[in-house]
Motif scaffolding. Structure first.
Motif, short mmCIF file in Angstrom:
data_model
loop_
_atom_site.label_atom_id
_atom_site.label_comp_id
_atom_site.label_asym_id
_atom_site.label_seq_id
_atom_site.Cartn_x
_atom_site.Cartn_y
_atom_site.Cartn_z
N PRO A 1 3.46 -4.60 6.66
CA PRO A 1 2.80 -3.48 7.32
C PRO A 1 3.78 -2.65 8.16
CG PRO A 1 1.59 -5.52 7.71
CD PRO A 1 2.89 -5.89 7.04
N ILE A 2 3.53 -1.36 8.18
CA ILE A 2 4.40 -0.45 8.95
C ILE A 2 3.53 0.47 9.81
CG2 ILE A 2 4.61 1.00 6.86
CD1 ILE A 2 7.33 1.95 8.03
N ILE A 3 3.76 0.42 11.11
CA ILE A 3 3.01 1.27 12.02
C ILE A 3 4.00 2.21 12.72
CG2 ILE A 3 1.54 1.35 14.09
CD1 ILE A 3 0.24 -1.21 13.16
N ALA A 4 3.78 3.50 12.56
CA ALA A 4 4.71 4.48 13.12
C ALA A 4 3.99 5.34 14.15
CB ALA A 4 5.27 5.36 12.00
N GLY A 5 4.69 5.62 15.23
CA GLY A 5 4.16 6.52 16.26
C GLY A 5 4.80 7.88 16.08
N ASN A 6 3.98 8.86 15.74
CA ASN A 6 4.46 10.24 15.62
C ASN A 6 4.13 10.95 16.93
OD1 ASN A 6 5.02 12.88 15.02
ND2 ASN A 6 3.32 13.14 13.56
N TRP A 7 5.18 11.17 17.72
CA TRP A 7 4.95 11.75 19.06
C TRP A 7 4.66 13.25 19.01
CZ3 TRP A 7 9.40 9.48 22.62
CH2 TRP A 7 9.33 8.09 22.58
N LYS A 8 4.88 13.86 17.84
CA LYS A 8 4.71 15.31 17.70
C LYS A 8 5.54 16.03 18.78
CE LYS A 8 0.41 14.40 15.39
NZ LYS A 8 -0.93 14.81 15.00
N ASP B 1 3.85 -2.33 -11.29
CA ASP B 1 4.66 -3.20 -10.42
C ASP B 1 5.35 -2.43 -9.31
OD1 ASP B 1 3.84 -5.16 -12.07
OD2 ASP B 1 5.81 -5.64 -12.92
N LEU B 2 5.90 -1.27 -9.64
CA LEU B 2 6.57 -0.48 -8.61
C LEU B 2 5.55 0.09 -7.64
CD1 LEU B 2 9.48 1.57 -10.22
CD2 LEU B 2 9.60 -0.07 -8.35
N ALA B 3 4.41 0.52 -8.15
CA ALA B 3 3.36 1.08 -7.27
C ALA B 3 2.90 0.06 -6.25
CB ALA B 3 2.18 1.57 -8.10
N GLU B 4 2.91 -1.19 -6.65
CA GLU B 4 2.47 -2.27 -5.75
C GLU B 4 3.46 -2.47 -4.59
OE1 GLU B 4 -0.31 -4.34 -5.50
OE2 GLU B 4 -1.09 -2.77 -6.81
N GLN B 5 4.67 -1.94 -4.75
CA GLN B 5 5.67 -2.12 -3.69
C GLN B 5 5.64 -1.01 -2.63
OE1 GLN B 5 9.69 -3.01 -5.11
NE2 GLN B 5 8.81 -3.67 -7.04
N VAL B 6 4.96 0.08 -2.93
CA VAL B 6 4.97 1.23 -2.02
C VAL B 6 3.98 1.02 -0.88
CG1 VAL B 6 4.58 3.72 -1.83
CG2 VAL B 6 5.63 2.77 -3.89
N ARG B 7 4.47 1.23 0.32
CA ARG B 7 3.57 1.09 1.47
C ARG B 7 2.87 2.42 1.75
NH1 ARG B 7 7.37 -1.69 5.80
NH2 ARG B 7 8.77 -0.09 5.04
N ILE B 8 1.56 2.32 1.93
CA ILE B 8 0.76 3.53 2.16
C ILE B 8 -0.03 3.35 3.45
CG2 ILE B 8 -0.86 5.17 1.15
CD1 ILE B 8 -0.27 4.02 -1.61
N MET C 1 -6.44 -1.96 8.92
CA MET C 1 -5.41 -2.91 8.49
C MET C 1 -6.00 -4.03 7.63
SD MET C 1 -2.76 -1.44 9.61
CE MET C 1 -1.47 -2.61 9.29
N GLU C 2 -7.29 -4.25 7.74
CA GLU C 2 -7.92 -5.29 6.93
C GLU C 2 -8.19 -4.84 5.49
OE1 GLU C 2 -10.28 -7.72 10.47
OE2 GLU C 2 -11.36 -6.28 9.24
N GLN C 3 -8.07 -3.56 5.26
CA GLN C 3 -8.34 -3.05 3.90
C GLN C 3 -7.18 -3.41 2.96
OE1 GLN C 3 -11.20 -1.39 2.99
NE2 GLN C 3 -11.92 -1.80 5.06
N PRO C 4 -7.50 -3.77 1.74
CA PRO C 4 -6.44 -4.25 0.85
C PRO C 4 -5.38 -3.21 0.48
CG PRO C 4 -8.54 -4.02 -0.32
CD PRO C 4 -8.83 -3.86 1.13
N GLU C 5 -5.75 -1.94 0.45
CA GLU C 5 -4.78 -0.92 0.03
C GLU C 5 -3.98 -0.34 1.20
OE1 GLU C 5 -3.95 -0.31 -2.90
OE2 GLU C 5 -5.60 -0.95 -4.16
N ILE C 6 -4.45 -0.56 2.41
CA ILE C 6 -3.83 0.10 3.57
C ILE C 6 -2.75 -0.79 4.17
CG2 ILE C 6 -4.26 1.10 5.85
CD1 ILE C 6 -7.08 1.82 4.95
N ASP C 7 -1.54 -0.23 4.25
CA ASP C 7 -0.38 -1.02 4.68
C ASP C 7 0.13 -0.64 6.06
OD1 ASP C 7 -0.32 -2.22 2.07
OD2 ASP C 7 0.60 -0.37 1.35
N GLY C 8 -0.63 0.15 6.79
CA GLY C 8 -0.13 0.53 8.10
C GLY C 8 -0.80 1.78 8.59
N ALA C 9 -0.24 2.31 9.68
CA ALA C 9 -0.86 3.49 10.29
C ALA C 9 0.22 4.46 10.76
CB ALA C 9 -1.73 3.06 11.48
N LEU C 10 -0.11 5.74 10.68
CA LEU C 10 0.71 6.77 11.30
C LEU C 10 -0.12 7.28 12.47
CD1 LEU C 10 3.29 8.47 11.31
CD2 LEU C 10 2.23 10.04 9.69
#
Ligand SMILES: O=C[C@H](O)COP(=O)(O)O
Length: 249
Positions: A4-11, A201-208, A223-232
């Motif tokens: 999982p990747i969580i990014a803070g966009n401070w704008k 296989d490659l699509a499965e590696q991309v974090r969305i 974050m509990e959803q199977p397709e969601i790998d993080g938050a912006l």
């Protein structure tokens, strides 16, 4: 297994002293955090300061935009070489605010994504529909088109470095978030689109990621959803406590 990747966009928030205060507070609280990648995306002016504070923490640094040329007479622009020089690991590309206010198009998003990858910077590519587009039933076609155009000519070997952020425009800064189920569905469509271009296989590696009014109170559902790998995260990344709680979902 996607990390999982969580990014803070401070704008366009935070002076240098404010950036220092925020990052120092978070670095202390996040010490020992495991299992989630955290990325800080301050404005250009604070990148260098934030980089210094992140040394040795394992957290990533991201810019909020770039231009695709390495150097030249492009007043006001910042190049991938410069982002690399300051220590960026990531760069946000094609945020809806840039598409709306600064003329960003699917084509410039693609040029920027390719330039970032060519310089070893991982792009966080934003896609998302407006409320009018959603209500007109255009979401799927639009998201598919944005994804395909953003990834055009990106080599399969580079794809795992790409992060996609699905941000429905009507959910950004409004407090009106997409339901986790709806967000998961659209993100599933993005993955399917990527699979159509690069194979399963490659699509499965991309974090969305999902982005749009993510708060400490709702982050877990996403974050509990199977397709969601993080938050912006926008607004809620601007305070130590709220971003800490999000990252510790
Ligand atoms: O890049 C972040 C998004 O635009 C979300 O912003 P927000 O969390 O303030 O809704």
């Amino acid at each position: 297994m996607r990390k999982p990747i969580i990014a803070g966009n401070w704008k366009m928030y935070k002076t240098i002293p404010e950036a220092k205060e925020l990052v120092k507070g978070l670095v202390t609280k996040l010490a020992g955090l495991d299992g989630v990648e955290v990325v800080f995306c301050p404005p250009f002016t604070a990148l260098s300061t934030v980089k210094e504070l992140l040394q040795g923490t394992g957290h990533g640094l991201g810019a909020q935009d770039l231009y695709w040329k390495e150097q030249g007479a492009f007043t006001g622009e910042v190049s991938p070489l410069m982002l690399k020089d300051v220590g960026c690991d990531y760069v946000i590309i094609g945020h809806s605010e840039r598409r709306e206010h600064f003329g960003e198009t699917d084509q410039t998003v693609n040029q920027k994504a390719k330039a970032a990858l060519a310089h070893g910077i991982k792009p966080i590519i934003c896609v998302g529909e407006s409320l009018a587009q959603r209500e007109a039933g255009e979401t799927s076609a639009l998201i598919k088109g944005q994804t395909e155009k953003a990834l055009a000519e990106i080599a399969p070997s580079e794809l795992p470095k790409v992060v996609i952020a699905y941000e429905p425009i009507w959910a950004i800064g409004t407090g009106r978030s997409s339901t986790a189920k709806d967000a998961n569905e659209v993100i599933g469509l993005i993955r399917k689109t990527i699979a159509g271009m690069y194979g399963h296989d490659l699509a499965e590696q991309v974090r969305i990621q999902y982005g749009g009014s993510v708060k400490p109170e709702n982050v877990k559902e996403y974050m509990e959803q199977p397709e969601i790998d993080g938050a912006l995260v926008g607004g809620a990344s601007l305070e130590v406590e709220s971003f800490f709680r999000i990252v510790n979902y």
